[in-house]
Design a protein around this motif. Structure first.
Motif, PDB file in Angstrom:
ATOM      1  N   ARG A  87      -3.355   3.065 -11.155  1.00 20.13           N
ATOM      2  CA  ARG A  87      -3.328   1.804 -11.871  1.00 20.13           C
ATOM      3  C   ARG A  87      -2.267   0.879 -11.294  1.00 20.13           C
ATOM      4  N   HIS A 146      -2.038  11.906 -14.238  1.00 22.61           N
ATOM      5  CA  HIS A 146      -2.455  12.609 -13.022  1.00 22.61           C
ATOM      6  C   HIS A 146      -1.250  13.088 -12.222  1.00 22.61           C
ATOM      7  N   ASP A 198       3.921   6.745  -8.100  1.00 23.01           N
ATOM      8  CA  ASP A 198       2.535   6.880  -8.536  1.00 23.01           C
ATOM      9  C   ASP A 198       1.989   8.197  -8.035  1.00 23.01           C
ATOM     10  N   PRO A 199       1.905   9.217  -8.881  1.00 26.60           N
ATOM     11  CA  PRO A 199       2.037   9.221 -10.343  1.00 26.60           C
ATOM     12  C   PRO A 199       3.187  10.073 -10.874  1.00 26.60           C
ATOM     13  N   GLU A 216      -7.070  11.822  -9.247  1.00 25.56           N
ATOM     14  CA  GLU A 216      -7.218  10.518  -9.896  1.00 25.56           C
ATOM     15  C   GLU A 216      -7.374   9.432  -8.849  1.00 25.56           C
ATOM     16  N   GLU A 217      -6.548   9.522  -7.797  1.00 27.57           N
ATOM     17  CA  GLU A 217      -6.524   8.452  -6.779  1.00 27.57           C
ATOM     18  C   GLU A 217      -7.890   8.197  -6.150  1.00 27.57           C
TER      19      GLU A 217
HETATM   20 ZN    ZN Z   1      -1.646   6.576 -10.520  1.00 33.08          ZN
END
Ligand code: ZN
Length: 757
Positions: free
Chosen positions: A2, A357, A367-368, A404-405
Motif C-alpha cells: 500500500r 504481510h 514495507d512491510p 502480498e507484494e
Molecule cells: Zn506492504
C-alpha cells in the motif's frame, strides 16, 4: 504494498499549541462503561487493557525488524521460509497455536531483462541497484529479486518511444490532442498519478507494445529531499519494483480466481488469466530513464507533465528505437502464511482475524516489516496476558501473510480456502501494512468506526502528548495526515476520518470478496522516504532516517491490541450502524453531485465543440486536435436509493437506541445477537459481483477500475456513469437499493431481538 498519501514532514510544528489543546480537552470519561460491556465487564476490561498496554517493548520491535528484514526475503526464497519457521516458533513460545498454511501459486521470476536505446546515441540500461557503502544490508550477496514488474507478459519488442506522463486516462487525451499516438510504440511513464498496473493496462488498450515505468526525481528523488545516503530519498539508480497484476478484477493467484491454490484446484491456463498484463513492462531508475527521455522528439509537454530532470521533456515519438526484452520463468512458488490462533472462551466459532504481510520485495524493512514487527509485539503481549488469566470470548486468528507484494496472494488464497468459515462467523478483519512516525489512520467498515475512535481517544501520541485522536483530528483540520478523506461533512463529525477500503493491501479478499467487515489501521505521514519497493528499504535506512527507537511501533502494538481486545472481550460486539448510514449518505450525495458535474462538463465541452471554439483558439503554428465529445449522463432517478437510505438510517437509530441495554441480555440472547453482528455486512454483497468483475462483490466500495489503489464508492453505479454505460447504471441502482434495504431489515431485526429494555 500500500502506498499512502504522505504529506511533507511538519518542520516547525506548533507542538506547544497542540499540547495545550491536549491539556484543555477532556480525555476519556472512564466512569462510563465501554460500548458493548456491562459496568462490571467494563471495569474488568479496562484493567486487562492496562496490563496489556504495559507489555509491548520498543527494543523487541527493533530486534524483530533486524531479524525479519535482515536479508532479502521475497516469495519462495530460503530466507522467507526461515522467517516463516521463526514466526511459528515465536507464536508457540507465546502460548498460541501456530502453523504454516501453504499455497502454490503462479509466480514468474525474470530470466532475461534487457532495455537499450538504439540509434546514434546508443545506451544499455543498467537495470540494477548498486551497493550503498554506508548501508551494510546492501552488501548482502544472498539471492534477491532484481527490479521487475511481476505478472507482465514476456516479449521482445523494438519500437519508437513515447512519453505518457503518469500514463493515466487523461494523459492519453492530452496525447491525442497533440496528435501523438502510442500505437506500435513503447511508452515510458513516470511512477505516480495512480496505480502502476494501470500504466501498462492503458498503454496496451491504446495499442502500445511495451511499457517502461521510471521513478522521476521530482516525485521521490532529489526533487523531494536529499538522496541516500545523505538523506532518505531515492538515489539515481534506485528502482521501484512492483506487481502489475490487475487486482481490480480479482486478487490472489492469477490462475485460481475464487478458489484456493491447493493441490487439485482447477487452474486457468496462463493465457486465460485476464489479470496478467498483455505487454512487456519494466521498472527503471531515473539514471536509466534519462538517456531514453533525451531521445524523444516532437512537441514540448505541458507544465504538469514535467519531471525533475534537467532537460526538456517532450512527447516523442523518438526517431531512434528502443529495444525491450522480458522473459520470465512462469513457474510455481510456495506462499507460506503463518497463522496463529488463541481460542475464544465463550464464542470460539467467531473469528477476529488480524494480519500484516511479511514478504518484502527485497529486505522490506519499512514495507512491510515495520508493521509486522509491531504486530508481533502485540501478539506476544496478548499471549502473555492469556498466561496471566485473560480469556478472549472470541477466537483470535493472527496471520503473517506471504506474497502480498505480487498480488495479495497469501491473504486472498487463505480467505478463499476458509471462505465457508469466514462467511459463517468471520466477524472482522483488522489489517495493517507499514507503520511509522506520525498520525493515526483508519479506514474500512464504518460499523467499527465508533469503537476505533474510542480507542484512539484513549491512546497518547508520544510526540505531542495529545491523544492519538486529537492529533489526527488536528492533522485533518490542518490538511495533513494519513488516509483517504471522506467525501462530505467529515470536518463536522465527531469522528476522525474513516475512509473507504480500496485495495492495495490484504483486506481485499475479506471485504471485497467475502463481505467480512474490515478495518485498516496504522501510523505514518511524518518520515518520508524514497525506498519504496527498492533494495534500499533496509533496517539501516530505517534506523538512520525513520523511527529507530520504535516509539510509534510500540504505540501501534498498544493501539491495535486494544482494538482487538475490545472486539474479542465485549459482551456484545461494539458495532454501530449510524456512521455506516451517514457515510453511505455521504457517498450518495457525492454521486449525485458527480452526475451533475459530468452533465455540466459534457454540455460545456459539446457546446464548445459545436461552436468551433477549439479550432479558432488554436495557435496555427502548433494546432491541437479538439477533445472528443462527451456523453451527457441522463437525469438519474435516485428515489429508490433515497428510500433505501432512509430505511437504513432509521434501522441504525433503532439499533443504537436498543444496543445500550444489550450487554445485560441473558447469555443465550447475547450470543444470538453476536452471531448476527458477526455477519452484519453480508447483505451488502452482490451474489453476481460487480459488472465485469464477479469476484468483487461488495456494493459500497471496490478498488477503482481507473484508480487502482484508490477506492471507488458505490462502485456499481458510479463506474457505470463515469464510463457512459447509463443503462447499466440504472440496473446497478436497483441492485444497490435492494442491498441497502436488506441491510436495513437485517439491522432492524437485530434491534428488535434486543427488545425494549
Ligand atoms: Zn506492504
Amino acid at each position: 504494498m500500500r502506498r499512502l498519501a504522505v504529506f511533507p514532514a511538519l518542520a516547525a510544528i506548533a507542538v506547544g499549541s497542540l499540547a495545550s489543546l491536549a491539556q484543555s480537552a477532556v480525555r476519556v470519561d472512564t466512569s462510563k462503561p465501554l460500548t458493548g460491556f456491562t459496568a462490571a465487564g467494563s471495569a474488568t476490561e479496562r484493567s486487562w487493557e492496562a496490563k496489556f498496554q504495559a507489555l509491548p517493548d520498543s527494543k523487541r520491535i527493533s530486534d524483530n525488524m533486524h531479524l525479519l528484514a535482515g536479508h532479502p526475503h521475497n516469495v519462495g526464497s530460503d530466507a522467507q521460509r526461515a522467517n516463516a519457521e521463526w514466526l511459528v516458533k515465536q507464536y508457540k513460545n507465546w502460548g498460541w497455536e501456530a502453523k504454516i498454511e501453504q499455497f502454490d501459486v503462479l509466480y514468474p521470476t525474470p530470466k532475461v531483462r534487457q532495455l537499450e536505446l538504439m540509434g546514434p546515441k546508443p545506451y544499455k540500461a543498467r537495470l540494477m541497484e548498486p551497493e550503498v557503502p554506508e548501508d551494510p544490508y546492501t552488501h548482502d550477496k544472498s539471492p534477491a529479486m532484481p527490479p521487475y514488474n511481476i505478472y507482465a507478459a514476456d516479449g521482445d519488442v523494438t519500437a519508437p518511444l513515447v512519453y505518457v506522463n503518469y500514463g493515466m486516462k487523461s494523459d492519453y487525451e492530452e496525447l491525442d490532442r497533440n496528435g501523438v499516438s502510442v500505437k506500435g510504440a513503447i511508452v515510458i511513464s513516470r511512477y505516480g498519478g495512480g496505480w502502476r498496473g494501470l500504466k501498462p493496462k492503458l498503454a496496451a488498450m491504446h495499442g502500445a507494445v511495451g511499457c517502461i515505468i521510471y521513478s522521476d526525481p521530482a516525485d521521490d528523488g532529489y526533487g523531494a529531499g536529499e538522496t541516500i545516503p545523505a538523506g532518505p530519498m531515492r538515489p539515481q539508480w534506485g528502482v521501484q519494483r512492483g506487481s502489475v497484476a490487475d487486482t481490480t478484477l480479482y486478487a490472489g493467484d492469477p490462475l485460481t480466481p475464487g478458489v484456493a491454490s491447493v493441490p487439485g484446484a482447477k487452474r486457468l491456463a496462463i493465457a486465460d488469466a485476464k489479470v496478467i498484463m498483455p505487454i512487456p513492462t519494466i521498472p527503471i531508475s531515473w539514471g536509466d530513464a534519462q538517456p531514453l527521455l533525451a531521445s524523444l522528439e516532437g512537441r514540448t509537454v505541458p507544465a504538469t507533465w514535467r519531471g525533475g530532470l534537467p532537460m526538456t521533456y517532450k512527447f516523442g515519438p523518438s526517431v531512434a528505437k528502443t529495444h525491450l526484452k522480458i522473459e520470465s520463468d512462469w513457474g510455481t512458488k510456495p506462499v507460506l502464511d503463518v497463522v496463529a490462533t488463541l481460542k475464544g472462551s465463550e464464542e470460539p466459532d467467531t473469528w477476529i482475524v488480524r494480519g500484516n504481510h511479511y514478504d518484502g520485495w527485497v529486505n522490506g524493512a519499512d514495507d512491510p516489516i515495520s508493521g509486522q514487527s509491531a504486530l508481533l509485539e502485540e501478539a506476544r503481549g496478548l499471549g502473555e496476558l492469556a498466561k496471566q488469566g485473560w480469556k478472549p470470548k472470541r477466537t483470535l486468528v493472527y496471520a503473517a501473510w506471504d506474497g502480498e507484494e505480487p498480488g495479495l496472494l497469501g491473504s486472498t488464497e487463505w480467505a478463499e480456502a476458509h471462505a465457508d468459515e469466514l462467511t459463517k462467523h468471520g466477524a472482522v478483519y483488522i489489517n495493517s501494512d507499514e507503520n511509522g512516525r506520525g498520525y493515526f489512520g483508519a479506514s474500512g467498515s464504518q460499523s467499527y468506526e465508533l469503537m476505533v475512535n474510542d480507542v484512539a481517544r484513549e491512546m497518547t501520541d508520544p510526540e505531542t502528548k495529545a491523544s492519538v485522536w486529537q492529533r489526527q483530528k488536528a492533522a485533518q483540520t490542518a490538511g495533513r495526515g494519513r488516509g483517504a478523506g471522506r467525501p462530505e461533512g467529515a470536518a463536522n463529525r465527531e469522528t476522525i476520518e474513516f475512509g473507504p477500503a480500496g485495495s492495495g493491501s490484504d483486506y481485499a479478499g475479506f471485504i471485497d470478496h467475502l463481505g467480512v467487515a474490515s478495518i485498516n489501521i496504522g501510523f505514518g505521514g511524518e518520515d518520508r522516504g524514497g525506498t519504496y519497493h527498492s533494495a534500499y528499504d533496509t533496517p539501516w535506512h530505517w534506523d538512520t532516517f525513520a523511527d529507530k527507537e520504535q516509539v510509534y511501533g510500540k504505540l501501534f502494538a498498544q493501539t491495535a491490541g486494544t482494538i482487538v481486545m475490545r472486539v474479542a472481550d465485549a459482551d456484545v460486539m461494539p458495532l454501530n450502524f449510524t456512521e455506516l448510514s451517514l457515510t453511505v449518505k455521504g457517498y450518495a450525495d457525492n454521486l449525485k453531485a458527480e452526475v451533475k458535474q459530468l452533465q455540466t462538463e459534457a454540455e460545456r465541452r459539446n457546446r464548445a465543440l459545436k461552436s468551433g471554439a477549439y479550432t479558432l483558439a488554436n495557435d496555427p503554428k502548433m494546432p491541437m486536435q479538439p477533445p472528443p465529445a462527451l456523453p451527457v449522463p441522463p437525469a438519474m432517478d435516485f428515489t429508490a436509493l433515497d428510500a433505501a437510505m432512509a430505511k437504513l438510517d432509521s434501522a441504525a437509530k433503532h439499533y443504537a437506541a436498543a444496543s445500550a441495554g444489550a450487554p445485560a441480555l441473558p447469555a443465550a440472547k447475547r450470543m444470538a445477537l453476536n452471531n448476527g453482528l458477526a455477519t452484519a455486512e453480508r447483505p451488502l454483497l452482490s451474489e453476481e459481483g460487480l459488472p465485469g468483475r464477479p469476484w468483487v462483490k461488495h456494493l459500497l466500495y471496490a478498488p477503482g477500475t481507473y484508480t487502482g489503489y484508490g477506492a471507488s464508492t458505490l462502485p456499481g453505479v458510479r463506474e457505470a456513469i463515469e464510463d457512459g454505460r447509463f443503462d447499466e447504471a440504472k440496473q446497478q441502482m436497483v441492485v444497490l437499493g435492494n442491498a441497502l434495504t436488506n441491510e436495513a431489515a437485517y439491522i432492524e431485526k437485530l434491534a428488535s431481538e434486543i427488545g425494549v429494555q
